[in-house]
Design a protein around this motif. Structure first.
Motif, PDB file in Angstrom:
ATOM      1  N   GLY A  19       0.820  -1.210   0.000  1.00 45.96           N
ATOM      2  CA  GLY A  19       0.000   0.000   0.000  1.00 45.96           C
ATOM      3  C   GLY A  19       0.852   1.258   0.000  1.00 45.96           C
ATOM      4  N   ILE A  20       1.904   1.268   0.818  1.00 47.46           N
ATOM      5  CA  ILE A  20       2.820   2.426   0.840  1.00 47.46           C
ATOM      6  C   ILE A  20       3.478   2.611  -0.519  1.00 47.46           C
ATOM      7  CG2 ILE A  20       4.935   3.318   1.862  1.00 47.46           C
ATOM      8  CD1 ILE A  20       4.162   1.924   4.450  1.00 47.46           C
ATOM      9  N   LEU A  21       3.852   1.511  -1.147  1.00 48.98           N
ATOM     10  CA  LEU A  21       4.498   1.596  -2.460  1.00 48.98           C
ATOM     11  C   LEU A  21       3.563   2.203  -3.494  1.00 48.98           C
ATOM     12  CD1 LEU A  21       7.022   0.871  -4.127  1.00 48.98           C
ATOM     13  CD2 LEU A  21       5.984  -1.364  -4.564  1.00 48.98           C
ATOM     14  N   LEU A  22       2.295   1.824  -3.476  1.00 51.74           N
ATOM     15  CA  LEU A  22       1.333   2.386  -4.434  1.00 51.74           C
ATOM     16  C   LEU A  22       1.162   3.888  -4.216  1.00 51.74           C
ATOM     17  CD1 LEU A  22      -1.401  -0.422  -4.451  1.00 51.74           C
ATOM     18  CD2 LEU A  22       0.397  -0.012  -6.127  1.00 51.74           C
ATOM     19  N   VAL A  23       1.097   4.292  -2.955  1.00 51.03           N
ATOM     20  CA  VAL A  23       0.970   5.731  -2.660  1.00 51.03           C
ATOM     21  C   VAL A  23       2.193   6.490  -3.166  1.00 51.03           C
ATOM     22  CG1 VAL A  23       0.843   7.424  -0.795  1.00 51.03           C
ATOM     23  CG2 VAL A  23      -0.552   5.350  -0.696  1.00 51.03           C
ATOM     24  N   LEU A  24       3.372   5.923  -2.968  1.00 57.15           N
ATOM     25  CA  LEU A  24       4.597   6.586  -3.423  1.00 57.15           C
ATOM     26  C   LEU A  24       4.666   6.661  -4.946  1.00 57.15           C
ATOM     27  CD1 LEU A  24       7.163   5.021  -0.920  1.00 57.15           C
ATOM     28  CD2 LEU A  24       6.228   7.341  -0.902  1.00 57.15           C
ATOM     29  N   ILE A  25       4.134   5.643  -5.630  1.00 55.18           N
ATOM     30  CA  ILE A  25       4.112   5.692  -7.100  1.00 55.18           C
ATOM     31  C   ILE A  25       3.215   6.835  -7.574  1.00 55.18           C
ATOM     32  CG2 ILE A  25       3.408   4.439  -9.170  1.00 55.18           C
ATOM     33  CD1 ILE A  25       4.212   1.861  -7.773  1.00 55.18           C
ATOM     34  N   PHE A  26       2.031   6.974  -6.964  1.00 57.81           N
ATOM     35  CA  PHE A  26       1.149   8.087  -7.325  1.00 57.81           C
ATOM     36  C   PHE A  26       1.824   9.427  -7.037  1.00 57.81           C
ATOM     37  CE2 PHE A  26      -2.192   4.862  -7.184  1.00 57.81           C
ATOM     38  CZ  PHE A  26      -2.995   5.249  -8.246  1.00 57.81           C
ATOM     39  N   ALA A  27       2.476   9.530  -5.881  1.00 58.83           N
ATOM     40  CA  ALA A  27       3.139  10.789  -5.528  1.00 58.83           C
ATOM     41  C   ALA A  27       4.268  11.109  -6.494  1.00 58.83           C
ATOM     42  CB  ALA A  27       3.670  10.696  -4.094  1.00 58.83           C
ATOM     43  N   THR A  28       5.021  10.102  -6.894  1.00 53.97           N
ATOM     44  CA  THR A  28       6.120  10.324  -7.832  1.00 53.97           C
ATOM     45  C   THR A  28       5.607  10.820  -9.176  1.00 53.97           C
ATOM     46  OG1 THR A  28       7.401   8.578  -6.754  1.00 53.97           O
ATOM     47  CG2 THR A  28       8.080   9.232  -8.965  1.00 53.97           C
ATOM     48  N   THR A  29       4.520  10.223  -9.657  1.00 52.33           N
ATOM     49  CA  THR A  29       3.953  10.660 -10.934  1.00 52.33           C
ATOM     50  C   THR A  29       3.466  12.105 -10.857  1.00 52.33           C
ATOM     51  OG1 THR A  29       3.263   8.383 -11.388  1.00 52.33           O
ATOM     52  CG2 THR A  29       2.246  10.121 -12.701  1.00 52.33           C
ATOM     53  N   GLY A  30       2.812  12.465  -9.747  1.00 53.24           N
ATOM     54  CA  GLY A  30       2.365  13.844  -9.581  1.00 53.24           C
ATOM     55  C   GLY A  30       3.521  14.830  -9.564  1.00 53.24           C
ATOM     56  N   LEU A  31       4.606  14.459  -8.913  1.00 53.12           N
ATOM     57  CA  LEU A  31       5.775  15.342  -8.877  1.00 53.12           C
ATOM     58  C   LEU A  31       6.397  15.502 -10.259  1.00 53.12           C
ATOM     59  CD1 LEU A  31       7.431  14.105  -5.558  1.00 53.12           C
ATOM     60  CD2 LEU A  31       6.282  16.296  -5.943  1.00 53.12           C
ATOM     61  N   LEU A  32       6.421  14.414 -11.048  1.00 53.59           N
ATOM     62  CA  LEU A  32       6.970  14.519 -12.396  1.00 53.59           C
ATOM     63  C   LEU A  32       6.136  15.448 -13.272  1.00 53.59           C
ATOM     64  CD1 LEU A  32       7.991  10.793 -13.098  1.00 53.59           C
ATOM     65  CD2 LEU A  32       9.508  12.720 -12.627  1.00 53.59           C
TER      66      LEU A  32
END
Length: 673
Positions: free
Chosen positions: A66-79
């Motif tokens: 679950g933490i990994l999925l949240v971090l993937i979404f956050a990374t995409t938003g930052l990009l």
């Protein structure tokens, strides 16, 4: 078969040509095959869809995912935010707007400050989850390997069947190659690569929607062209390079494992090879394996050369498209200069996301190879020799049951329920027919034998008649074609000719296979060593560690094997497979005299007639050339026939190394001829 870079063979040394291994279905997986996804589900589902518990790491795994999925979404938003800010300060530079430029720079720097720890945390969570999955899966396979119907034995002597060119099964069973590498190396690469691909695919999917919207808002034609172009190129790359690289990666892993295994065998048999003076032969044998590995590596390099050529051409040619398609809008004043830069960055990011399969064809090929090898290992352990989708569906259906039984319930459940053996029943064999597994080689036909408590049996016959095979059946390693024996339900002990010596202390070797280590029982160890004639070892420290397989001679190892029986205590039956072949006659007599007090019945395999006097019955096997014929006689009848040279026994005389050789007599004062 020696490459030009290696020295030629000296005169008189001939080598067989080592052919490349035949490809199996493991080497032909692509992402477009349904079997690929079924096998992936069969291996991943038991870990991810097991019941959530606190004590087995399942809750931690779900939390990390679950933490990994949240971090993937956050990374995409930052990009996406970084892409927008890059367009901002390039537009500010072209318009010479200083305030707007510095505002964009500060926002960009703030995004970097936030993105750096998030990216590092995402990598940490990914690796931690991979280690957790690898630990669980390796433990899963180890339990199955050691505890499911002795899979470690079945796979080493022929747990798989190999099909011939016409589709029929071969006459001889085939052993599974390198199960150790599959459990250790392939599991590590599978778990890490699978999680990495999850991150790649999810990130690519979110970037497609995010940057696709940005690109669509700037140039509709550019967005549509890129989507169709990516679909076409992905299919082309996968079909042209994917299957070829998967096959080459399969051969690569097998070649590397074969060379490593050959060197391990040399280390284990170093003394025998040295006595044969076989170093030169082993050198050229290893060179043959090395050359096969090098040839495969050259083929991989050549395939990767074509792949890199294709990939670089498409990458640099498509890099011009954003500027060419957006330039007319910029020259006409419809968009700002920052939009051109933003479109180019969005195009490259979208291209990278849509080409995720094409750009990682080599990685997917290596992943598919490891997936196939692990699937083959799992089916071999479960005794499923069928190929195709039926075997996959069976493995998938059994995934939940295997998880519940094999992992959560311990290891003792792997052995099938066996009938109990009544006290004082003795050893009974009724109508047992024995043949080599998965072949038609009949060794013993309809054997009937009954030993009462206190009686014993010596199995004799020519080499290959099935003496050791019968012991394997009685010990449960092989199955009988027909008939039954109450040995399966008894408390038995096995003494082999070649004694297994685990690494560790002398006390650990003596207590093997028991895992119980009682430091206060050293007196029992000392007494057992004295009983079997190992007084030198008894006078030392039983807790000292050494490589006992090389420290002790074969005769000392066989004595130590008897010491294990002494420590274990009385049992129903003892099976001895030439367990005294390395001992002298007085030592053999000493050990056999202890057997009657340690078991109700014992069964021996041997060639020497000096063993007859220790047994009440003798079983004479004739082997497959006589259609599994056998004869059971008493000790007195055997000795009587031998004394009168009865031809019906048809037993070879002991080998004599010359004429007029006297007898070798041992006594307290030494040996005399």
């Amino acid at each position: 078969c020696i490459s030009p870079a290696l020295e030629p063979c000296p005169a008189g040394v001939r080598l067989c040509v080592i052919m490349p291994p035949k490809l199996s279905e493991d080497a032909s997986y692509t992402l477009f095959q349904r079997s690929f996804w079924r096998k992936l589900y069969a291996l991943a589902a038991p870990f991810w869809f097991r019941p959530i518990r606190r004590d087995d790491g399942s809750m931690l795994a779900i939390g990390l995912l679950g933490i990994l999925l949240v971090l993937i979404f956050a990374t995409t938003g930052l990009l996406v935010k970084l892409n927008y800010q890059q367009g901002e300060f390039f537009t500010a530079l072209s318009n010479k707007e200083e305030d707007r430029f510095w505002a964009a720079v500060w926002v960009y720097a703030g995004i970097i400050v936030v993105a750096v720890p998030i990216l590092a945390l995402k990598e940490y969570v990914l690796q931690r989850l991979a280690v957790l999955w690898r630990e669980w899966m390796t433990d899963h396979l180890l339990k199955l390997y050691f505890c499911r119907r002795r899979a470690f034995f079945r796979l080493s002597v022929g747990g798989m069947e190999e099909k011939s060119a016409d589709g029929s099964k071969s006459a001889e069973p085939q052993a599974l190659d390198n199960p150790d590498q599959r459990i250790v190396a392939d599991v590590e690469s599978f778990t890490s690569a699978a999680l990495n691909f999850i991150v790649v695919f999810l990130g690519a999917g979110m970037r497609v929607f995010s940057f696709g919207a940005i690109l669509y808002s700037i140039s509709v034609n550019l967005a549509i062209f890129l989507i169709f172009y990516a679909i076409f190129m992905t299919g082309a790359v996968t079909l042209i390079f994917g299957k070829r690289l998967a096959a080459l990666n399969f051969i690569k892993r097998k070649c590397e494992a074969d060379l490593r295994f050959a060197l391990v065998r040399v280390r284990e048999n170093a003394e025998s090879i040295a006595m044969y003076n076989g170093g030169e032969r082993e050198l050229y044998g290893s060179r043959g394996l090395l050359q096969r590995m090098i040839e495969n590596n050259l083929q991989v390099i050549w395939a990767m050369f074509g792949f890199e050529m294709f990939q670089n051409a498409t990458q640099y040619l498509t890099g011009l498209l954003p500027a060419l398609l957006v330039a007319p809008q910029y020259l006409a004043g419809e968009v700002e200069f920052g939009k051109v830069k933003q479109a180019q960055d969005a195009f490259m990011m979208l291209r990278f996301s849509l080409f995720v399969i094409a750009n990682r064809t080599d990685e997917f090929s290596a992943f598919a190879t490891g997936l196939g090898r692990l699937d083959t290992l799992l089916k071999a352990i479960n005794g499923d020799g069928d190929d195709g989708d039926d075997g996959v569906e069976k493995s998938a259906k059994q995934g939940q049951d295997d998880e519940k039984d094999a992992l959560l319930g311990g290891v003792e459940m792997q052995e099938a329920a066996k009938p109990s053996r009544a006290a004082g029943e003795g050893l009974v064999l009724s109508g047992m027919t024995v043949s080599v597994p998965k072949t038609r080689r009949l060794l013993i036909d309809q054997l009937n034998c009954a030993l009462q408590p206190g009686e014993s049996l010596l199995i004799m016959g020519p080499s290959g008649a099935g003496k050791t095979s019968l012991l394997r059946v009685l010990c449960g390693l092989w199955g009988a074609d027909s008939g039954h024996s109450n040995s399966f339900g008894g408390d038995n002990f096995f003494l082999p000719q070649r004694v297994y010596m685990p690494m560790g202390s002398l006390a650990f070797c003596l207590r093997y296979p028991s895992a119980h280590q009682d430091m206060s029982a050293n007196n029992q160890l000392t007494q057992a060593l004295h009983t079997v004639g190992l007084s030198d070892l008894a006078n030392g420290d039983p807790n000292r560690e050494a490589d006992w397989a090389h420290r002790l001679s074969p005769g000392e190892q066989q004595r130590l094997s008897f010491a294990r029986l002494v420590l274990r205590g009385r049992c129903d039956s003892v099976f001895l497979d030439e367990a005294t072949s390395a001992l002298d006659t007085p030592s053999e007599t000493r050990l056999y005299k202890t057997l009657s007090s340690l078991c109700e019945t014992f069964v021996s395999v041997g060639h020497r007639e000096t063993l007859v006097k220790f047994h009440t019955h003798v079983l004479l096997l004739q082997g497959e050339h006589h259609h599994g014929a056998w004869e059971l006689v008493t000790r007195e009848e055997f000795l009587s026939r031998r004394a009168t040279s009865d031809a019906s026994l048809a037993l070879p005389s002991p080998d004599v190394g010359g004429a007029d050789v006297g007898s070798l007599v041992g006594g307290e004062e030494g040996w005399q001829l």
